[in-house]
Design a protein around this motif. Structure first.
Motif, short mmCIF file in Angstrom:
data_model
loop_
_atom_site.label_atom_id
_atom_site.label_comp_id
_atom_site.label_asym_id
_atom_site.label_seq_id
_atom_site.Cartn_x
_atom_site.Cartn_y
_atom_site.Cartn_z
N ASN A 1 0.83 -1.21 0.00
CA ASN A 1 0.00 0.00 0.00
C ASN A 1 0.86 1.26 0.00
N ASP A 2 1.96 1.22 -0.77
CA ASP A 2 2.89 2.34 -0.75
C ASP A 2 2.28 3.65 -1.26
N PHE A 3 1.23 3.59 -2.03
CA PHE A 3 0.58 4.82 -2.48
C PHE A 3 0.00 5.60 -1.29
N ILE A 4 -0.27 4.93 -0.20
CA ILE A 4 -0.70 5.57 1.05
C ILE A 4 0.51 5.82 1.95
N VAL A 5 1.34 4.81 2.12
CA VAL A 5 2.46 4.88 3.07
C VAL A 5 3.45 5.97 2.67
N ASP A 6 3.67 6.18 1.39
CA ASP A 6 4.60 7.23 0.96
C ASP A 6 4.15 8.60 1.45
N ARG A 7 2.85 8.82 1.52
CA ARG A 7 2.32 10.09 2.03
C ARG A 7 2.54 10.20 3.54
N LEU A 8 2.45 9.07 4.24
CA LEU A 8 2.73 9.07 5.68
C LEU A 8 4.20 9.38 5.93
N VAL A 9 5.08 8.76 5.15
CA VAL A 9 6.52 9.01 5.28
C VAL A 9 6.82 10.49 5.01
N GLY A 10 6.25 11.02 3.94
CA GLY A 10 6.47 12.43 3.62
C GLY A 10 6.04 13.35 4.75
N GLY A 11 4.89 13.05 5.36
CA GLY A 11 4.42 13.86 6.47
C GLY A 11 5.33 13.77 7.68
N ALA A 12 5.78 12.56 8.00
CA ALA A 12 6.66 12.36 9.16
C ALA A 12 8.00 13.06 8.95
N THR B 1 18.62 15.78 8.75
CA THR B 1 18.29 14.59 7.97
C THR B 1 19.46 13.61 7.87
N ALA B 2 20.66 14.05 8.19
CA ALA B 2 21.80 13.12 8.25
C ALA B 2 21.60 12.12 9.40
N ASN B 3 20.74 12.47 10.36
CA ASN B 3 20.44 11.60 11.49
C ASN B 3 19.13 10.83 11.32
N LEU B 4 18.65 10.77 10.09
CA LEU B 4 17.39 10.07 9.79
C LEU B 4 17.68 8.87 8.89
N THR B 5 17.16 7.72 9.29
CA THR B 5 17.27 6.51 8.49
C THR B 5 15.86 6.05 8.16
N ILE B 6 15.60 5.79 6.88
CA ILE B 6 14.31 5.25 6.45
C ILE B 6 14.53 3.82 5.99
N VAL B 7 13.81 2.90 6.62
CA VAL B 7 13.93 1.48 6.31
C VAL B 7 12.63 1.04 5.65
N ARG B 8 12.72 0.52 4.44
CA ARG B 8 11.54 0.04 3.71
C ARG B 8 11.45 -1.47 3.89
N ILE B 9 10.25 -1.94 4.23
CA ILE B 9 10.04 -3.37 4.47
C ILE B 9 8.80 -3.83 3.71
N PRO B 10 8.58 -5.15 3.58
CA PRO B 10 7.46 -5.63 2.78
C PRO B 10 6.09 -5.17 3.28
N CYS C 1 -7.57 0.39 8.26
CA CYS C 1 -8.74 1.02 7.66
C CYS C 1 -9.68 0.00 7.03
N ASP C 2 -10.94 0.34 7.02
CA ASP C 2 -11.96 -0.50 6.39
C ASP C 2 -12.04 -0.30 4.88
N SER C 3 -11.48 0.81 4.38
CA SER C 3 -11.57 1.09 2.95
C SER C 3 -10.39 1.94 2.50
N ILE C 4 -10.18 1.97 1.20
CA ILE C 4 -9.14 2.82 0.63
C ILE C 4 -9.45 4.28 0.92
N ASP C 5 -10.72 4.66 0.87
CA ASP C 5 -11.10 6.04 1.16
C ASP C 5 -10.68 6.45 2.56
N GLN C 6 -10.88 5.57 3.55
CA GLN C 6 -10.45 5.87 4.91
C GLN C 6 -8.94 6.05 4.98
#
Length: 156
Positions: free
Chosen positions: A26-37, A48-57, A121-126
């Protein structure tokens, strides 16, 4: 009359080392969460040199990866981000329950704040609503909760 001692966390990320663990499912949603964080943490002083982003399945893997990061003692806090959207089978319930439980156990076991940004979430809209539209961005909220908790723990 005496006044109570109040301990409260400041929203200051300067000098911290933070990891964000984000699912690819569901990266189309998660990418927006990452951007916000990331935006929130940068606006509150994180280098940002002290920020590590780890992508997992997916969400089921969040507890293991968060636990490994917490055990390393490299990070002051972790933000766990993902999105599970209900389908036609009970799979949703199992994934959500185990991911939530594992993240909480990691926090307690390692005394490392983990911002809980797993959308259930119960739906993509949520999910869309919680990733930056009507309901705000839950990635921002998870980062904020983690940051405030770090700063509270420093005072205890």
């Amino acid at each position: 009359m005496s006044t109570p001692t109040v301990i409260a966390g400041q929203m200051d990320a300067k000098g911290l080392r933070i990891a964000i663990v984000a699912t690819r499912f569901n990266d189309f949603i998660v990418d927006r969460l990452v951007g916000g964080a990331v935006d929130f943490l940068e606006r509150h002083g994180l280098d940002t040199a002290n920020l590590t982003i780890v992508r997992i399945p997916g969400a089921f893997e969040l507890p293991l990866v968060c636990r490994k990061l917490a055990a390393s003692r490299t990070y002051d806090g972790i933000v766990a981000l993902g999105a599970v959207i209900r389908g036609a089978t009970p799979h949703f319930d199992y994934v959500c329950a185990e991911a939530s439980k594992g993240i909480a156990q990691t926090m307690l076991e390692h005394e490392t704040p983990v911002g809980f940004g797993l959308l259930t979430c119960d739906s993509i809209d949520q999910a869309i609503e919680r990733a930056g539209s009507k309901a705000g961005n839950k990635g921002v909220e998870a980062a904020a909760a983690m940051l405030e908790t770090i700063r509270v723990l420093e005072q205890l």
